[in-house]
Design a protein around this motif. Structure first.
Motif, PDB file in Angstrom:
ATOM      1  N   GLN A 125       0.834  -1.196   0.000  1.00  0.00           N
ATOM      2  CA  GLN A 125       0.000   0.000   0.000  1.00  0.00           C
ATOM      3  C   GLN A 125       0.874   1.253   0.000  1.00  0.00           C
ATOM      4  O   GLN A 125       0.638   2.187  -0.764  1.00  0.00           O
ATOM      5  N   ALA A 126       1.895   1.259   0.865  1.00  0.00           N
ATOM      6  CA  ALA A 126       2.785   2.424   0.926  1.00  0.00           C
ATOM      7  C   ALA A 126       3.514   2.603  -0.400  1.00  0.00           C
ATOM      8  O   ALA A 126       3.707   3.718  -0.874  1.00  0.00           O
ATOM      9  N   GLN A 127       3.912   1.475  -1.008  1.00  0.00           N
ATOM     10  CA  GLN A 127       4.645   1.570  -2.271  1.00  0.00           C
ATOM     11  C   GLN A 127       3.758   2.086  -3.402  1.00  0.00           C
ATOM     12  O   GLN A 127       4.195   2.887  -4.227  1.00  0.00           O
ATOM     13  N   LEU A 128       2.501   1.623  -3.426  1.00  0.00           N
ATOM     14  CA  LEU A 128       1.585   2.081  -4.472  1.00  0.00           C
ATOM     15  C   LEU A 128       1.275   3.552  -4.276  1.00  0.00           C
ATOM     16  O   LEU A 128       1.232   4.331  -5.225  1.00  0.00           O
ATOM     17  N   GLU A 129       1.069   3.944  -3.023  1.00  0.00           N
ATOM     18  CA  GLU A 129       0.697   5.324  -2.769  1.00  0.00           C
ATOM     19  C   GLU A 129       1.846   6.280  -3.093  1.00  0.00           C
ATOM     20  O   GLU A 129       1.627   7.371  -3.599  1.00  0.00           O
ATOM     21  N   SER A 130       3.076   5.834  -2.817  1.00  0.00           N
ATOM     22  CA  SER A 130       4.200   6.734  -3.066  1.00  0.00           C
ATOM     23  C   SER A 130       4.513   6.811  -4.553  1.00  0.00           C
ATOM     24  O   SER A 130       5.252   7.668  -5.000  1.00  0.00           O
ATOM     25  N   GLY A 131       3.961   5.877  -5.328  1.00  0.00           N
ATOM     26  CA  GLY A 131       4.183   5.920  -6.768  1.00  0.00           C
ATOM     27  C   GLY A 131       5.408   5.157  -7.227  1.00  0.00           C
ATOM     28  O   GLY A 131       5.719   5.103  -8.401  1.00  0.00           O
ATOM     29  N   ASP A 132       6.137   4.542  -6.297  1.00  0.00           N
ATOM     30  CA  ASP A 132       7.297   3.754  -6.717  1.00  0.00           C
ATOM     31  C   ASP A 132       6.845   2.493  -7.435  1.00  0.00           C
ATOM     32  O   ASP A 132       7.524   1.988  -8.318  1.00  0.00           O
ATOM     33  N   VAL A 133       5.712   1.975  -7.018  1.00  0.00           N
ATOM     34  CA  VAL A 133       5.183   0.766  -7.647  1.00  0.00           C
ATOM     35  C   VAL A 133       3.945   1.146  -8.445  1.00  0.00           C
ATOM     36  O   VAL A 133       3.086   1.882  -7.961  1.00  0.00           O
ATOM     37  N   TRP A 134       3.869   0.628  -9.688  1.00  0.00           N
ATOM     38  CA  TRP A 134       2.732   0.997 -10.519  1.00  0.00           C
ATOM     39  C   TRP A 134       1.699  -0.116 -10.622  1.00  0.00           C
ATOM     40  O   TRP A 134       0.523   0.138 -10.811  1.00  0.00           O
TER      41      TRP A 134
END
Lengths: 286, 266, 352
Positions: free
Chosen positions: C218-227
């Protein structure tokens, strides 16, 4: 009455500690390690044939060496960073007469106030590719592309140093406080510059604290479980993650116990070596 | 020049230590998203939505931490002194053993403690799982080593002549201990106690296995909740802990003066 | 003391239960092992509190992961059961049945069993399904638009080289990871018995990271690092509800379905009362509460009319019988036999 010759009295003082540790630690862990001498017959189930098979498999498999090497390497790097960042802060806290000293000491342990999982997640907005740090780096023109600072090895190191720095700082502060400032003044009066004073006075005298703090940070770094997974994107396999898999997913208790035993023995050997190295100068009686 | 450099290093260190905490507290006021930073919307709704059972869990955590630290100090301080001053066979081995609990991943300790609690039930019909006592037992495994190591650090270069002087002046061994030895060791004891307290307060794997039901600690509650959903309410709970600790610290400083806890006399 | 007896008696009469029974039953505490967060809250509100109010029996809940519950149950075999009721993921349920630590449900007490969809009831009479959810592809709509990449529609889209370094693959420790391994295996001629096929294919993805827990993802998706990431519909919908640009796609090759089950633990001291509580959890009232909070597809047929009326819900979860029948429910009994070798293979192939 307090002289060194009444060793029996000292031994007696250590009894409550020994008994408590035996009951809460040695016996339970002993029982668990006992499982490493048997085979796995099913999830969380153990057979009854005693053998050293598990250890033989473990020691002869290069895959496991790599995990152990990764783990110890990580521990070493974290210790180094904690020493480099921590010493100046500890020196300041030990020597300062500022009225903010109490508050600053509190701030040092602040990282420990927030739940580890929440704290690690708090790093994402700061370290991600579109986060604060990269934002600053890009804007100042120091880099052309975002630098990956999280979900990789760098992230793990940052996360572990952040979590373990308080331990290094508090230990070093306690030790440096015990070194009389007059010693440094004397060295200065005799003409030694700050670097010489540090190398020839502070370093040798604070070495026991450095070794103590380093051991503390090292042992905790190699046992760290959540940080390598969250901050490292789970790309760097360390022993505790592997052991976690055995005890929580695969439920292969014998393999988990074997891995834990090997980790403890190796880390224990390292600690003994470190203590022996610092022996002439440690906190203990000669 | 040296001044500026030194200040720079110090400030950076503290910024580093506090950064994620500041992010968490600020993010707890986010209306949109969870960690969008800097936040573009403000709300206090997460705080009003905090499930009251979290407060119960906080009390449990505080209880466990307090009892653990008490026992750790009572057994660890004499033990540390024994290691520092005694010379009895097996002392070096004991010293190494004192550090070993910290080398065991907490997860392994949790599993071991749970399995062991079942064995205890077999033989003594005593249930440790799901009780505060069980949690304390689990937490003592790291609390004692912390206290011992910290006291040993504080015992560096201990000047025995001060004790001898006190005794020459007529103080008995007990008085010397209370009025001379203990104050000198105080910073070490306090560091150890603080470490142990804070770790216990934030500990998850051991409390996960040994706790349950009424004996659920706050970090376990947060951890298990996060596995299912992660929203502003979790950040709000974490922030509440931070704010409460800051308030407690300020109060402690006002009453006792943290400075004095760490002060030492030469 | 006397006053309490009278009060209990009056209350009991009002509730239609004899005085003696009410007195006795309020001494009982049922222990439930469940999942935390909205799952736990829903059960507490719509099942446990109601049950306690009507019968006086206290319900004590403990939270952890399904694997931890399994470990505790296995360790406690032959002794007092650590809890009376346990909620588990589908794969752990199969392992629990295999290990003999859960017991069959009595349809005469758990009357709601007859109202469940046939696929929600265990053929051998063990635990029942609480709800269905699906595992598909979650993605950050804005980031994909910026990069000019079309939104993913099939599992195969995940191997698109343009996504390299921006896709988070679920680790095999995570149930989504296992679902993903099975889905990929099936695409390449393997299945639950040959997970290595899937793992080898997955190793070809240049992943950003391998997530173990949903909150990291969730944190990765929200930060935009993971698409892009394989994920479940519940978490994706939760993020979208918070105003984030997260979409969820059901892959054209077929989404994987998972269920969460409720089971009666073997060796429970109060099997009758525990099964009554299970009945509450399978009741349409609790089912609706849980299903809407998460969101998921309920297991009871009685909610069909409600589902008809709420189209928005259908878009977020596999709520209709057609939707959840279209999901592929893995054969966990077979997969579990290969879990150890699969994990080992995963470690050696992917974790370098």
């Amino acid at each position: 009455m307090w002289s060194v010759s009444t060793n029996a009295k000292w031994a007696l003082l250590s009894v409550p500690m020994v008994l408590t540790l035996a009951a809460v630690f040695a016996v339970p862990i002993g029982c668990l390690i006992f499982l490493s001498f048997f085979g796995m017959t099913g999830p969380a189930q153990v057979g009854d044939e005693f053998s050293l098979e598990n250890y033989r498999n473990f020691i002869t498999d290069p895959f496991y060496y790599r995990i152990i090497l990764n783990t110890f390497w990580l521990g070493g790097v974290v210790v180094l960073c904690c020493l480099i960042v921590g010493y100046p802060v500890s020196y300041f806290l030990a020597r300062t007469k500022s009225r903010w000293r109490g508050l600053l000491l509190f701030l040092v342990v602040a990282p420990l106030l927030v739940s580890a999982v929440v704290r690690n997640i708090g790093w994402f907005p700061i370290l991600s590719n579109t986060g604060l740090v990269n934002g600053l780096l890009l804007k100042s023109g120091l880099v052309n592309e975002p630098v990956p600072l999280i979900s990789n090895l760098t992230g793990v190191i940052i996360g572990l140093v952040h979590a373990l720095l308080p331990f290094m700082i508090l230990t070093l502060t306690t030790v440096i406080q015990r070194i009389e400032p007059e010693l440094e003044e004397a060295a200065a009066n005799l003409g030694a510059g700050p670097l010489r004073t540090f190398v020839h006075v502070m370093l040798p005298l604070s070495l026991p604290g450095m070794i103590g703090g380093s051991l503390l940070v090292f042992t905790m770094a190699i046992a760290a479980y959540t940080t390598p997974v969250i901050m490292g994107g789970n790309r760097f396999l360390v022993m505790s993650t592997f052991i976690g898999q055995q005890f929580r997913t695969v439920l292969d208790y014998p393999l988990g116990a074997t891995s834990a035993a090997v980790l403890m023995v190796l880390a224990g050997l390292l600690s003994v070596l470190a203590l022996k190295f610092g022996a002439p100068r440690t906190e203990m009686a000669r | 020049m040296k001044r500026i450099f030194a200040t720079g290093v110090l400030v950076s260190a503290f910024v580093f230590l506090l950064a994620p905490i500041v992010v968490v507290v600020i993010s707890s006021f986010n209306a949109v998203g969870v960690l969008s930073f800097p936040p573009r919307s403000f709300t206090t709704r997460w705080y009003s939505q905090i499930d009251p059972t979290y407060y119960r869990a906080l009390i449990v955590s505080l209880e466990v931490a307090a009892i653990t630290v008490l026992v750790a100090v009572l057994t660890g301080v004499p033990g540390a002194l024994a290691l520092a001053r005694g010379r009895f066979p097996g002392r070096d081995v004991l010293n190494a053993i004192c550090l070993s609990p910290l080398m065991v991943p907490a997860l392994v300790m949790g599993v071991a403690a749970f399995q062991f609690s079942l064995v205890i039930w077999d033989h003594f019909r005593l249930t440790l799982g799901g009780t505060i006592a069980g949690l304390v037992v689990g937490h003592l495994t790291f609390a004692i080593p912390f206290v011992v190591r910290a006291v040993l650090a504080g015992h560096t270069r201990f000047d025995h002549s001060v004790e001898e002087a006190a005794q020459n002046l007529g103080a008995g061994p007990w008085r010397t201990f209370i009025h001379v030895t203990l104050p000198i060791l105080r910073p070490g004891i306090v560091s150890g106690a603080i470490f142990a307290f804070l770790i216990s307060l934030d500990e998850v794997p051991i409390a996960l296995f040994m706790g349950g039901g009424d004996a659920t600690t706050l970090p376990v509650k947060i951890f298990t909740a996060m596995e299912i959903s992660f929203g502003g309410d979790i950040l709000a709970v974490a922030s509440v802990i931070v704010i409460v600790s800051v308030v407690l610290m300020l109060a402690l400083d006002r009453v006792i003066g943290i400075e004095r806890l760490f002060a030492t006399r030469h | 003391m006397k006053l309490i007896n009278i009060a209990a008696g009056a209350l009991a009469l009002a509730l239609g239960v004899t005085a003696a029974e009410a007195q006795q039953r309020s001494d009982i505490t049922l222990k439930v092992a469940s999942f935390a967060g909205p799952f736990g809250e829903a059960l507490q509100k719509y099942a446990f509190d109601l049950y306690t109010k009507r019968t006086g029996i206290k319900v004590e809940v403990q939270y952890a992961n399904p694997a931890d519950f399994l470990a505790k149950m296995i360790a406690s075999r032959g002794r007092e059961a650590p809890f009376d009721i346990v909620c588990l993921d589908d794969d752990v349920t199969a392992a629990a049945i295999d290990a003999g630590v859960v017991q069959k449900l009595d349809p005469k007490i758990v009357t709601n069993l007859q109202h469940l969809y046939p696929e929600a009831v265990d053929k051998n009479g063990y635990g029942a399904t609480l709800f269905f959810y699906s595992v598909g592809i979650a993605y950050n709509k804005n980031k994909l638009k910026e990069a000019g990449i079309p939104e993913p529609k099939a599992w195969r889209d995940l191997w698109d080289p343009r996504l390299s370094g921006h896709i988070s693959v679920p680790d095999i420790i995570n149930i989504q990871g296992r679902d993903f391994v099975i889905a990929v295996s099936r695409m390449y001629g393997g299945d639950e018995a040959k997970p290595e096929v899937g793992i080898d294919e997955i190793a070809k993805i240049k992943a950003h990271s391998y997530n173990v827990a949903s909150n990291t993802l969730q944190a990765q998706l929200e930060s935009g690092d993971v698409w892009v990431a394989p994920w479940n519909n519940m978490r994706a919908a939760a993020m979208a509800d918070r105003g984030l640009p997260i979409g969820f796609a059901t892959p054209s090759e077929g989404a994987i379905g998972n269920v969460d089950t409720v089971n009666l633990v073997a060796g429970s001291k109060y099997p009758k009362e525990a099964q009554e509580l299970i009945n509450y959890m399978l009741d349409p009232f609790a089912q609706l509460g849980m299903a809407k909070l998460l969101p998921t597809g309920p297991s009871t047929k009685l909610l069909a009319a409600v589902i008809e009326a709420d189209k928005d819900w259908a878009s977020k979860a596999p709520v209709t019988p057609e939707a959840h029948r279209a999901l592929y429910l893995p054969n966990w009994t077979v997969f579990n036999k290969n879990l150890k070798t699969a994990t080992d293979h995963w470690n050696r192939t992917i974790q370098k």
